[in-house]
Design an enzyme around this catalytic site. Structure first.
Site, PDB file in Angstrom:
ATOM      1  N   HIS A  68      -8.332  18.936 -16.655  1.00 41.78           N
ATOM      2  CA  HIS A  68      -6.888  19.151 -16.683  1.00 41.78           C
ATOM      3  C   HIS A  68      -6.382  19.767 -17.986  1.00 41.78           C
ATOM      4  O   HIS A  68      -5.306  19.405 -18.474  1.00 41.78           O
ATOM      5  CB  HIS A  68      -6.187  17.816 -16.411  1.00 41.78           C
ATOM      6  CG  HIS A  68      -4.868  17.946 -15.720  1.00 41.78           C
ATOM      7  ND1 HIS A  68      -3.739  18.434 -16.342  1.00 41.78           N
ATOM      8  CD2 HIS A  68      -4.494  17.664 -14.458  1.00 41.78           C
ATOM      9  CE1 HIS A  68      -2.735  18.421 -15.486  1.00 41.78           C
ATOM     10  NE2 HIS A  68      -3.162  17.964 -14.330  1.00 41.78           N
ATOM     11  N   HIS A  94      -4.255  11.593  -9.577  1.00 40.85           N
ATOM     12  CA  HIS A  94      -5.266  11.736 -10.633  1.00 40.85           C
ATOM     13  C   HIS A  94      -5.995  10.428 -10.953  1.00 40.85           C
ATOM     14  O   HIS A  94      -6.243  10.113 -12.118  1.00 40.85           O
ATOM     15  CB  HIS A  94      -4.621  12.293 -11.900  1.00 40.85           C
ATOM     16  CG  HIS A  94      -4.127  13.705 -11.767  1.00 40.85           C
ATOM     17  ND1 HIS A  94      -4.642  14.605 -10.879  1.00 40.85           N
ATOM     18  CD2 HIS A  94      -3.135  14.374 -12.448  1.00 40.85           C
ATOM     19  CE1 HIS A  94      -4.013  15.771 -11.005  1.00 40.85           C
ATOM     20  NE2 HIS A  94      -3.091  15.657 -11.924  1.00 40.85           N
ATOM     21  N   GLU A 154      -7.399  23.873 -12.130  1.00 41.45           N
ATOM     22  CA  GLU A 154      -8.200  22.677 -11.870  1.00 41.45           C
ATOM     23  C   GLU A 154      -9.081  22.890 -10.640  1.00 41.45           C
ATOM     24  O   GLU A 154      -8.604  22.804  -9.514  1.00 41.45           O
ATOM     25  CB  GLU A 154      -7.262  21.489 -11.619  1.00 41.45           C
ATOM     26  CG  GLU A 154      -6.238  21.262 -12.718  1.00 41.45           C
ATOM     27  CD  GLU A 154      -5.040  20.472 -12.205  1.00 41.45           C
ATOM     28  OE1 GLU A 154      -5.213  19.355 -11.716  1.00 41.45           O
ATOM     29  OE2 GLU A 154      -3.911  20.998 -12.283  1.00 41.45           O
TER      30      GLU A 154
HETATM   31  C1  BGC Z   1      -0.392  18.328 -10.519  1.00 41.99           C
HETATM   32  C2  BGC Z   1       1.062  18.209 -10.866  1.00 41.99           C
HETATM   33  C3  BGC Z   1       1.211  17.072 -11.819  1.00 41.99           C
HETATM   34  C4  BGC Z   1       0.358  17.299 -13.031  1.00 41.99           C
HETATM   35  C5  BGC Z   1       0.335  16.049 -13.876  1.00 41.99           C
HETATM   36  C6  BGC Z   1      -1.153  18.598 -11.770  1.00 41.99           C
HETATM   37  O1  BGC Z   1      -2.504  18.655 -11.476  1.00 41.99           O
HETATM   38  O2  BGC Z   1      -0.640  19.330  -9.591  1.00 41.99           O
HETATM   39  O3  BGC Z   1       1.841  18.018  -9.723  1.00 41.99           O
HETATM   40  O4  BGC Z   1       2.528  16.882 -12.187  1.00 41.99           O
HETATM   41  O5  BGC Z   1      -0.955  17.536 -12.665  1.00 41.99           O
HETATM   42  O6  BGC Z   1       0.775  16.199 -15.065  1.00 41.99           O
END
Ligand code: BGC
Length: 385
Positions: free
Chosen positions: A211, A137, A350
């Protein structure tokens, strides 16, 4: 994975259309009816603001320019009772101290890049690692942890908030000065629409997403296992034990990943013997949307909460959708109004390009070059049944 087809994908999903100027003015239109209030100060002592967008149906979205975070989203059930359907905190402090990306604008790269490294035009780029050896991310200080320049706008579609951020060349290891604009609009038909655009001065990779953790029964009101999900995807991208995509594209037919017809999240999420569910600790995968790589806005997912009758539709121009069902929530976070967020109390949808695309030559391209404009539109649209 011998049942999988490693599909050869046409390269070069078009990421570039039209042209767009990227500018942010500090002052918005003074006549408009969007409330703005202070939302605390960042670690660097900079003030953050929270903006309330409200439409004629009483639907309300609160968004802060810290991380572009959707702090609350209040929508009616079938009897007209309103509830906040996203997880998060009442204060900026909560988001600064500990957040699994609640409500955040994720960038530069949504999901994981293996070993935090990729090669572009023959040059190796090393990224900040923040998930074991991988980059997740956007890195240590991703777009979810920076202050964006905000400008409220009244548009024909409804009240909007324009956020802008200029990410420096080399930030978190990514090449190119990247100028990003994200416009959030609360539409007259109860959608939260996000329009992302970006330009760069050097070739780079980019995969922005959103998210929010949803619970259509209201944030903190139990787990999301009774929510019924439809995903318009005949295939998904399997992962290895470290949640990195293997590069394969596998059909969902005959697996717990088949959501072509509605299934409650809880129906198969704990199914024994499924390696992919084991690796993800449940659903934490990218679905390959049937829309293909065209940029048209298409329905990717529909989620229904049977008791309240609330329905969420997810629309996107992107080729993939990460459906994550809150497997890492473990009751250690107390969120808004003192609600404890336990295992699977929220799910994320997402819209995105496939995880680790910079290292997967057969996945559609995520490269953005100078002179081109990245565009990405998504809508979280609410209704009742
Ligand atoms: C991911 C997870 C991750 C989470 C973060 C999601 O987009 O796919 O693996 O733990 O985001 O909090």
């Amino acid at each position: 994975m011998n049942r999988c087809l490693a599909l050869l994908l046409a390269l070069g999903a078009t990421l570039t259309t039209g042209c767009c100027t990227h500018c942010c003015t500090k002052n918005g239109d003074k006549n408009m009816n969007i409330k703005q209030e202070p939302f605390g100060t960042t670690k660097n002592g900079k003030p953050a603001t929270i903006y309330t967008l409200r439409n004629a149906n009483g639907v309300e979205a609160k968004i802060t320019n810290y991380g572009g975070i959707v702090v609350s989203l209040t929508v009616p059930d079938r009897d007209g009772n309103f509830a906040d359907v996203v997880l998060g905190y009442n204060t900026l402090d909560g988001y600064i101290k500990k957040t699994p990306y609640f409500g955040a604008l994720v960038g530069r790269y949504g999901n994981r890049i293996a070993n935090a490294k990729f090669t572009l035009d023959g040059q190796v780029f090393n990224l900040a690692t923040n998930n074991g050896p991988n980059a997740l991310h956007g890195g240590i200080v991703g777009f979810d942890k920076v202050l964006w320049t905000a400008r409220p706008l009244q548009t024909a579609n409804g009240p909007s908030l324009e956020l802008c951020y200029v990410s420096k060349d080399g930030e978190e290891g990514y090449p190119g000065t990247l100028t990003v604009k994200a416009v959030y609009t609360l539409t007259t038909d109860n959608g939260l629409r996000l329009d992302y655009t970006a330009t760069t001065d050097k070739a780079t990779v980019l995969n922005l997403t959103q998210h929010s953790y949803f619970n259509l029964a209201g944030q903190g009101n139990g787990d999301i296992l009774n929510h019924e999900v439809v995903l318009n995807a005949n295939a998904f991208t399997p992962v290895d034990g470290t949640l990195i995509t293997t590069g394969e594209i596998c059909p969902v037919k005959g697996t717990p990943f088949d959501f072509i017809k509605p299934h409650a999240i809880g129906e198969r999420v704990n199914q024994q013997g499924d390696e992919q569910l084991k690796f993800g600790g449940g659903y934490d995968h990218n679905w390959v949307l049937n829309k293909g790589f065209e940029k048209q806005l298409s329905l990717a997912a529909t989620v229904t909460e049977p008791k309240s009758g609330r329905v969420l539709e997810v629309w996107t121009t992107e080729p993939g959708l990460q459906f994550y069902c809150g497997n890492f929530l473990d009751g250690t976070i107390t969120g808004k109004s003192g609600k404890v967020y336990k295992h699977r109390y929220g799910f994320c949808m997402e819209p995105q390009h496939y995880p680790d695309s910079p290292n997967k030559p057969l996945f559609p391209s995520v490269v953005l070059r100078p002179g081109d404009t990245y565009t990405h539109t998504m809508i979280y649209k609410f209704a009742v049944k």
